[in-house]
Design a protein around this motif. Structure first.
Motif, PDB file in Angstrom:
ATOM      1  N   LEU A  77      -4.662   8.635   2.461  1.00  0.00           N
ATOM      2  CA  LEU A  77      -4.927   7.277   1.986  1.00  0.00           C
ATOM      3  C   LEU A  77      -4.291   6.209   2.866  1.00  0.00           C
ATOM      4  O   LEU A  77      -4.953   5.242   3.264  1.00  0.00           O
ATOM      5  CB  LEU A  77      -4.411   7.122   0.551  1.00  0.00           C
ATOM      6  CG  LEU A  77      -5.158   7.870  -0.542  1.00  0.00           C
ATOM      7  CD1 LEU A  77      -4.493   7.617  -1.891  1.00  0.00           C
ATOM      8  CD2 LEU A  77      -6.623   7.455  -0.594  1.00  0.00           C
ATOM      9  N   VAL A  81      -7.162   6.233   5.707  1.00  0.00           N
ATOM     10  CA  VAL A  81      -8.111   5.246   5.181  1.00  0.00           C
ATOM     11  C   VAL A  81      -7.626   3.819   5.404  1.00  0.00           C
ATOM     12  O   VAL A  81      -8.369   2.957   5.884  1.00  0.00           O
ATOM     13  CB  VAL A  81      -8.364   5.490   3.675  1.00  0.00           C
ATOM     14  CG1 VAL A  81      -9.238   4.381   3.089  1.00  0.00           C
ATOM     15  CG2 VAL A  81      -9.017   6.849   3.455  1.00  0.00           C
ATOM     16  N   TYR A  82      -6.366   3.551   5.060  1.00  0.00           N
ATOM     17  CA  TYR A  82      -5.837   2.195   5.153  1.00  0.00           C
ATOM     18  C   TYR A  82      -5.959   1.628   6.562  1.00  0.00           C
ATOM     19  O   TYR A  82      -6.438   0.502   6.752  1.00  0.00           O
ATOM     20  CB  TYR A  82      -4.372   2.174   4.708  1.00  0.00           C
ATOM     21  CG  TYR A  82      -3.665   0.869   4.967  1.00  0.00           C
ATOM     22  CD1 TYR A  82      -3.847  -0.225   4.126  1.00  0.00           C
ATOM     23  CD2 TYR A  82      -2.818   0.717   6.064  1.00  0.00           C
ATOM     24  CE1 TYR A  82      -3.208  -1.434   4.363  1.00  0.00           C
ATOM     25  CE2 TYR A  82      -2.172  -0.485   6.307  1.00  0.00           C
ATOM     26  CZ  TYR A  82      -2.370  -1.549   5.465  1.00  0.00           C
ATOM     27  OH  TYR A  82      -1.744  -2.747   5.704  1.00  0.00           O
ATOM     28  N   VAL A  85      -9.850   1.043   7.592  1.00  0.00           N
ATOM     29  CA  VAL A  85     -10.585  -0.015   6.885  1.00  0.00           C
ATOM     30  C   VAL A  85      -9.934  -1.375   7.083  1.00  0.00           C
ATOM     31  O   VAL A  85     -10.621  -2.402   7.074  1.00  0.00           O
ATOM     32  CB  VAL A  85     -10.741   0.308   5.379  1.00  0.00           C
ATOM     33  CG1 VAL A  85     -11.549   1.579   5.186  1.00  0.00           C
ATOM     34  CG2 VAL A  85      -9.398   0.425   4.682  1.00  0.00           C
ATOM     35  N   ALA A 158     -14.454  -6.570   0.654  1.00  0.00           N
ATOM     36  CA  ALA A 158     -14.433  -5.248   0.026  1.00  0.00           C
ATOM     37  C   ALA A 158     -13.571  -4.278   0.833  1.00  0.00           C
ATOM     38  O   ALA A 158     -12.820  -3.479   0.267  1.00  0.00           O
ATOM     39  CB  ALA A 158     -15.856  -4.708  -0.108  1.00  0.00           C
ATOM     40  N   LEU A 159     -13.658  -4.352   2.162  1.00  0.00           N
ATOM     41  CA  LEU A 159     -12.856  -3.470   3.005  1.00  0.00           C
ATOM     42  C   LEU A 159     -11.364  -3.775   2.870  1.00  0.00           C
ATOM     43  O   LEU A 159     -10.534  -2.860   2.801  1.00  0.00           O
ATOM     44  CB  LEU A 159     -13.290  -3.609   4.467  1.00  0.00           C
ATOM     45  CG  LEU A 159     -14.646  -2.982   4.821  1.00  0.00           C
ATOM     46  CD1 LEU A 159     -15.083  -3.439   6.207  1.00  0.00           C
ATOM     47  CD2 LEU A 159     -14.573  -1.468   4.755  1.00  0.00           C
ATOM     48  N   CYS A 160     -11.017  -5.051   2.831  1.00  0.00           N
ATOM     49  CA  CYS A 160      -9.605  -5.422   2.677  1.00  0.00           C
ATOM     50  C   CYS A 160      -9.074  -5.012   1.306  1.00  0.00           C
ATOM     51  O   CYS A 160      -7.923  -4.584   1.171  1.00  0.00           O
ATOM     52  CB  CYS A 160      -9.427  -6.925   2.879  1.00  0.00           C
ATOM     53  SG  CYS A 160      -9.661  -7.457   4.590  1.00  0.00           S
ATOM     54  N   LEU A 162     -10.233  -2.427  -0.396  1.00  0.00           N
ATOM     55  CA  LEU A 162     -10.084  -0.971  -0.283  1.00  0.00           C
ATOM     56  C   LEU A 162      -8.796  -0.622   0.453  1.00  0.00           C
ATOM     57  O   LEU A 162      -8.097   0.335   0.089  1.00  0.00           O
ATOM     58  CB  LEU A 162     -11.288  -0.378   0.447  1.00  0.00           C
ATOM     59  CG  LEU A 162     -11.255   1.141   0.710  1.00  0.00           C
ATOM     60  CD1 LEU A 162     -11.140   1.911  -0.600  1.00  0.00           C
ATOM     61  CD2 LEU A 162     -12.513   1.573   1.480  1.00  0.00           C
ATOM     62  N   VAL A 165      -5.942  -0.952  -1.988  1.00  0.00           N
ATOM     63  CA  VAL A 165      -5.913   0.168  -2.937  1.00  0.00           C
ATOM     64  C   VAL A 165      -5.380   1.431  -2.260  1.00  0.00           C
ATOM     65  O   VAL A 165      -4.566   2.172  -2.830  1.00  0.00           O
ATOM     66  CB  VAL A 165      -7.323   0.410  -3.514  1.00  0.00           C
ATOM     67  CG1 VAL A 165      -7.356   1.683  -4.357  1.00  0.00           C
ATOM     68  CG2 VAL A 165      -7.771  -0.787  -4.356  1.00  0.00           C
ATOM     69  N   ALA A 166      -5.840   1.699  -1.021  1.00  0.00           N
ATOM     70  CA  ALA A 166      -5.376   2.878  -0.289  1.00  0.00           C
ATOM     71  C   ALA A 166      -3.879   2.787   0.000  1.00  0.00           C
ATOM     72  O   ALA A 166      -3.146   3.783  -0.112  1.00  0.00           O
ATOM     73  CB  ALA A 166      -6.165   3.017   1.010  1.00  0.00           C
TER      74      ALA A 166
END
Length: 304
Positions: A77, A81-82, A85, A158-160, A162, A165-166
């Protein structure tokens, strides 16, 4: 009086915040030559090489089995992912909007820490986070308005989000792992998990290294060695000695430091609103990390 371990944890948190703030300056430079996935992979590979070498020298070996689930989740995450994104999101929105959205992360950390780790939400922590978030929004708005090319696509927001959240999920997953493994073990193997997750971008990285200017590549290596290898290790050291919510709130100092670093190294003179937002960020961190005064024992005088 603070215990030596508490003071060391505070110093470690400070090192993390300064290096993470410097990362925004380097990402801006390297991101002009590297795509989001390639930049994340190059950064993680550089960090993993340094961390792996230190791990071998210290002979710490593999982390205990009990630490591995948290390492795997946080590595996927937070390191994987972080980083991808966030790099992508900052190409879709202006820096101010990105700063505002990503700074939802510390709030999510506090809430998830209370839900899954049983951490408390003391009034000073909540008050400090509210002040810091207001400062982050102020910095973000001032940067957006001051950017002639400012834009905010739905995809970028949305990417920021996400990314936030990650980030929060990674921190909350990392906290239990630190009860079983050392800060170096948790960081090293988390970085390796993130690098493996980013291997699909290896082709892009190989192609872009040949075309990128040396300065961009050096910035990518810097990101791996300092804001990743060193700063994530000092973060883990400090996180093992305090709550996830308190550590998350500490990162609200990052926007204020980014403003100062951009001023010093990029010549971007901050306006009054930006400076005011930075001051609010730092004030909120101070409140969130403060502790209530203990009442004086009967028959003794309080300190002056």
């Amino acid at each position: 009086m603070q215990k030596p371990s508490s003071r060391l944890a505070l110093v470690a948190a400070g090192v993390t915040v300064v290096l993470w703030a410097s990362a925004f300056v380097s990402i801006r430079s390297a991101g002009a030559a590297y795509s989001p996935g390639a930049l994340a992979l190059g950064r993680l590979l550089s960090g993993a090489l340094v961390l792996g070498a230190v791990l071998l020298v210290r002979r710490e070996g593999l982390p205990p089995r009990a630490a591995r689930p948290g390492i795997a989740i946080s590595g996927l995450l937070w390191f994987g992912v972080y980083m991808v994104v966030l790099n992508w999101g900052e190409q879709e929105v202006d820096a101010g909007t990105a700063a505002m959205v990503v700074n939802v992360g510390p709030i999510l950390i506090a809430l998830l820490g209370a839900r899954f780790l049983g951490e408390s939400l003391p009034p000073r922590l909540l008050a400090g986070m509210a002040v810091s978030f207001a400062g982050a929004v102020t910095v973000g708005l001032s940067m957006s308005r001051g950017s002639s090319g400012g834009h905010a696509s739905v995809l970028g927001v949305a990417l920021c989000l996400l990314a936030a959240v990650a980030y929060a999920g990674g921190v909350v997953a990392q906290k239990p792992a630190l009860a079983h493994g050392s800060a170096l073990q948790v960081t090293t193997f988390g970085c390796l998990v993130g690098a493996v997750a980013c291997l699909p971008f290896a082709g892009q990285l190989v192609g872009e290294v040949g075309r990128a200017p040396l300065s961009a590549t050096l910035n990518m290596v810097y990101l791996g060695v300092f804001p990743t290898a060193l700063a994530f290790t000092t973060w883990a050291y400090a996180l093992a000695r305090t709550t996830a919510g308190r550590m998350g709130a500490t990162t609200y100092a990052v926007p204020a430091l980014v403003v100062l670093l951009a001023w010093a190294f990029l010549g971007e003179l901050p306006g009054p609103l930006t400076l005011a937002g930075g001051v609010l960020c730092l004030a909120g961190v101070a409140v969130s990390r403060s502790r209530p005064r203990r009442s004086a024992a009967p028959g003794t005088a309080g300190s002056a």
